[in-house]
Design a protein around this motif. Structure first.
Motif, PDB file in Angstrom:
ATOM      1  N   GLN A   1       0.913  -1.054   0.107  1.00 14.91           N
ATOM      2  CA  GLN A   1       0.078  -0.025  -0.050  1.00 14.91           C
ATOM      3  C   GLN A   1       1.023   1.433   0.092  1.00 14.91           C
ATOM      4  O   GLN A   1       1.835   1.364   0.768  1.00 14.91           O
ATOM      5  N   VAL A   2       0.536   2.070  -0.733  1.00 17.64           N
ATOM      6  CA  VAL A   2       1.238   3.579  -1.015  1.00 17.64           C
ATOM      7  C   VAL A   2       0.755   4.472  -0.335  1.00 17.64           C
ATOM      8  O   VAL A   2      -0.583   4.653  -0.568  1.00 17.64           O
ATOM      9  N   GLN A   3       1.178   5.124   0.558  1.00 17.06           N
ATOM     10  CA  GLN A   3       0.237   6.309   1.115  1.00 17.06           C
ATOM     11  C   GLN A   3       1.042   7.590   0.566  1.00 17.06           C
ATOM     12  O   GLN A   3       2.289   7.836   0.487  1.00 17.06           O
ATOM     13  N   LEU A   4       0.243   8.672   0.245  1.00 17.56           N
ATOM     14  CA  LEU A   4       0.656  10.237  -0.305  1.00 17.56           C
ATOM     15  C   LEU A   4       0.035  10.894   0.543  1.00 17.56           C
ATOM     16  O   LEU A   4      -1.265  11.098   0.787  1.00 17.56           O
ATOM     17  N   VAL A   5       0.873  12.029   1.032  1.00 18.94           N
ATOM     18  CA  VAL A   5       0.135  13.165   1.854  1.00 18.94           C
ATOM     19  C   VAL A   5       0.707  14.413   1.374  1.00 18.94           C
ATOM     20  O   VAL A   5       1.748  14.694   1.310  1.00 18.94           O
ATOM     21  N   GLU A   6      -0.438  15.222   1.049  1.00 10.13           N
ATOM     22  CA  GLU A   6      -0.174  16.364   0.461  1.00 10.13           C
ATOM     23  C   GLU A   6      -0.383  17.297   1.465  1.00 10.13           C
ATOM     24  O   GLU A   6      -0.844  17.319   2.524  1.00 10.13           O
ATOM     25  N   SER A   7       0.481  18.657   1.196  1.00  9.82           N
ATOM     26  CA  SER A   7       0.498  19.685   2.132  1.00  9.82           C
ATOM     27  C   SER A   7       1.022  20.972   1.327  1.00  9.82           C
ATOM     28  O   SER A   7       1.227  20.890   0.204  1.00  9.82           O
ATOM     29  N   GLY A   8       0.634  22.054   1.827  1.00 13.43           N
ATOM     30  CA  GLY A   8       1.093  23.315   1.219  1.00 13.43           C
ATOM     31  C   GLY A   8      -0.092  24.138   0.495  1.00 13.43           C
ATOM     32  O   GLY A   8       0.288  25.418   0.191  1.00 13.43           O
ATOM     33  N   GLY A   9      -1.078  23.892   0.630  1.00 11.72           N
ATOM     34  CA  GLY A   9      -2.162  24.432  -0.005  1.00 11.72           C
ATOM     35  C   GLY A   9      -2.553  25.679   0.998  1.00 11.72           C
ATOM     36  O   GLY A   9      -1.810  25.736   2.098  1.00 11.72           O
ATOM     37  N   GLY A  10      -3.390  26.461   0.714  1.00  9.68           N
ATOM     38  CA  GLY A  10      -3.938  27.638   1.216  1.00  9.68           C
ATOM     39  C   GLY A  10      -4.518  28.718   0.390  1.00  9.68           C
ATOM     40  O   GLY A  10      -5.044  28.613  -0.653  1.00  9.68           O
ATOM     41  N   LEU A  11      -4.820  29.910   1.108  1.00 12.20           N
ATOM     42  CA  LEU A  11      -5.377  30.912   0.519  1.00 12.20           C
ATOM     43  C   LEU A  11      -4.158  32.125   0.017  1.00 12.20           C
ATOM     44  O   LEU A  11      -3.502  32.395   0.835  1.00 12.20           O
ATOM     45  N   VAL A  12      -4.175  32.394  -1.260  1.00 14.95           N
ATOM     46  CA  VAL A  12      -3.346  33.271  -1.660  1.00 14.95           C
ATOM     47  C   VAL A  12      -4.059  34.288  -2.790  1.00 14.95           C
ATOM     48  O   VAL A  12      -5.046  33.943  -3.386  1.00 14.95           O
ATOM     49  N   GLN A  13      -3.525  35.652  -2.844  1.00 17.66           N
ATOM     50  CA  GLN A  13      -3.934  36.329  -3.780  1.00 17.66           C
ATOM     51  C   GLN A  13      -3.620  35.842  -5.252  1.00 17.66           C
ATOM     52  O   GLN A  13      -2.693  35.453  -5.403  1.00 17.66           O
ATOM     53  N   THR A  14      -4.467  36.717  -6.298  1.00 16.61           N
ATOM     54  CA  THR A  14      -4.117  36.470  -7.717  1.00 16.61           C
ATOM     55  C   THR A  14      -2.645  37.078  -7.799  1.00 16.61           C
ATOM     56  O   THR A  14      -2.266  38.216  -7.390  1.00 16.61           O
ATOM     57  N   GLY A  15      -1.866  36.323  -8.771  1.00 17.69           N
ATOM     58  CA  GLY A  15      -0.546  36.622  -9.026  1.00 17.69           C
ATOM     59  C   GLY A  15       0.621  36.140  -7.885  1.00 17.69           C
ATOM     60  O   GLY A  15       1.644  36.134  -7.985  1.00 17.69           O
ATOM     61  N   GLY A  16      -0.187  35.626  -6.910  1.00 16.88           N
ATOM     62  CA  GLY A  16       0.813  34.830  -5.805  1.00 16.88           C
ATOM     63  C   GLY A  16       1.139  33.603  -6.123  1.00 16.88           C
ATOM     64  O   GLY A  16       1.197  32.953  -7.094  1.00 16.88           O
ATOM     65  N   SER A  17       2.190  33.132  -5.254  1.00 15.51           N
ATOM     66  CA  SER A  17       2.722  31.806  -5.331  1.00 15.51           C
ATOM     67  C   SER A  17       2.350  30.731  -4.344  1.00 15.51           C
ATOM     68  O   SER A  17       2.370  31.181  -2.985  1.00 15.51           O
ATOM     69  N   LEU A  18       2.365  29.556  -4.423  1.00 16.52           N
ATOM     70  CA  LEU A  18       2.547  28.633  -3.470  1.00 16.52           C
ATOM     71  C   LEU A  18       3.059  27.226  -3.891  1.00 16.52           C
ATOM     72  O   LEU A  18       3.278  27.265  -4.889  1.00 16.52           O
ATOM     73  N   ARG A  19       3.761  26.598  -3.149  1.00 16.18           N
ATOM     74  CA  ARG A  19       4.197  25.291  -3.222  1.00 16.18           C
ATOM     75  C   ARG A  19       3.701  24.112  -2.587  1.00 16.18           C
ATOM     76  O   ARG A  19       3.731  23.975  -1.351  1.00 16.18           O
ATOM     77  N   LEU A  20       3.196  23.069  -3.390  1.00 20.72           N
ATOM     78  CA  LEU A  20       2.461  21.964  -2.852  1.00 20.72           C
ATOM     79  C   LEU A  20       3.464  20.834  -2.620  1.00 20.72           C
ATOM     80  O   LEU A  20       4.684  20.805  -3.328  1.00 20.72           O
ATOM     81  N   SER A  21       3.356  20.079  -1.561  1.00 21.94           N
ATOM     82  CA  SER A  21       4.238  18.983  -1.520  1.00 21.94           C
ATOM     83  C   SER A  21       3.502  17.428  -1.625  1.00 21.94           C
ATOM     84  O   SER A  21       2.437  17.606  -0.879  1.00 21.94           O
ATOM     85  N   CYS A  22       4.077  16.641  -1.785  1.00 30.56           N
ATOM     86  CA  CYS A  22       3.522  15.265  -1.628  1.00 30.56           C
ATOM     87  C   CYS A  22       4.569  14.249  -1.155  1.00 30.56           C
ATOM     88  O   CYS A  22       5.363  13.865  -1.745  1.00 30.56           O
ATOM     89  N   ALA A  23       4.373  14.072   0.071  1.00 26.72           N
ATOM     90  CA  ALA A  23       5.306  12.926   0.793  1.00 26.72           C
ATOM     91  C   ALA A  23       4.901  11.535   0.346  1.00 26.72           C
ATOM     92  O   ALA A  23       3.698  11.276   0.594  1.00 26.72           O
ATOM     93  N   THR A  24       5.675  10.639   0.254  1.00 22.32           N
ATOM     94  CA  THR A  24       5.273   9.146  -0.184  1.00 22.32           C
ATOM     95  C   THR A  24       5.872   8.404   0.943  1.00 22.32           C
ATOM     96  O   THR A  24       6.887   8.516   1.500  1.00 22.32           O
ATOM     97  N   SER A  25       5.266   7.016   1.016  1.00 24.64           N
ATOM     98  CA  SER A  25       5.726   6.304   1.992  1.00 24.64           C
ATOM     99  C   SER A  25       6.527   5.409   1.237  1.00 24.64           C
ATOM    100  O   SER A  25       7.170   4.463   2.006  1.00 24.64           O
ATOM    101  N   GLY A  26       6.682   5.211   0.107  1.00 24.44           N
ATOM    102  CA  GLY A  26       7.440   4.510  -0.971  1.00 24.44           C
ATOM    103  C   GLY A  26       8.578   5.099  -1.370  1.00 24.44           C
ATOM    104  O   GLY A  26       8.826   6.246  -1.188  1.00 24.44           O
ATOM    105  N   THR A  27       9.669   4.247  -2.045  1.00 24.64           N
ATOM    106  CA  THR A  27      10.789   4.941  -2.773  1.00 24.64           C
ATOM    107  C   THR A  27      10.028   5.528  -3.984  1.00 24.64           C
ATOM    108  O   THR A  27       9.584   4.848  -4.818  1.00 24.64           O
ATOM    109  N   ILE A  28      10.485   6.845  -4.232  1.00 23.39           N
ATOM    110  CA  ILE A  28       9.569   7.588  -5.187  1.00 23.39           C
ATOM    111  C   ILE A  28      10.090   6.946  -6.778  1.00 23.39           C
ATOM    112  O   ILE A  28       9.160   6.926  -7.754  1.00 23.39           O
TER     113      ILE A  28
END
Length: 115
Positions: free
Chosen positions: A1-28
């Motif tokens: 079983q592979v587990q994937l956990v996202e993070s980094g979302g949120g509220l941002v204004q137009t023109g802004g930036s975000l970085r999403l991350s996905c941590a995995t339980s396996g060898t990527i």
């Protein structure tokens, strides 16, 4: 079983930036491919960007030049750098991995871009 956990979302204004991350339980590097999908209210889930085990990347046309998919093999983590965000980028973003032909999903992270 592979587990994937996202993070980094949120509220941002137009023109802004975000970085999403996905941590995995396996060898990527053992995954056939990985990707980021998004689903806006009332719409179907769509592929945003993907990366193969060899490192080839692909993007939906609406995010080309603004989003960058990458991975850190040592940390078994995939990223989505999102720049110049627009209100139409608002959605729940899901991490996805294909492992021996089986598709696995994370729980999703909300990205909201205000105008």
């Amino acid at each position: 079983q592979v587990q994937l956990v996202e993070s980094g979302g949120g509220l941002v204004q137009t023109g802004g930036s975000l970085r999403l991350s996905c941590a995995t339980s396996g060898t990527i590097l053992s995954f056939n491919s990985m990707g980021w999908y998004r689903q806006a209210p009332g719409k179907e889930r769509q592929l945003v960007a993907d990366i193969t085990s060899s490192g080839d990347t692909g993007y939906v046309s609406s995010v080309k030049g603004r989003f960058t998919i990458s991975r850190d093999n040592a940390k078994n983590t995939m990223y989505l750098q999102m720049n110049s965000l627009k209100p139409e980028d608002t959605a729940v973003y899901y991490c996805n991995a294909v492992y021996y032909g089986v598709r696995f999903w994370g729980q999703g992270t909300q990205v909201t871009v205000s105008s």
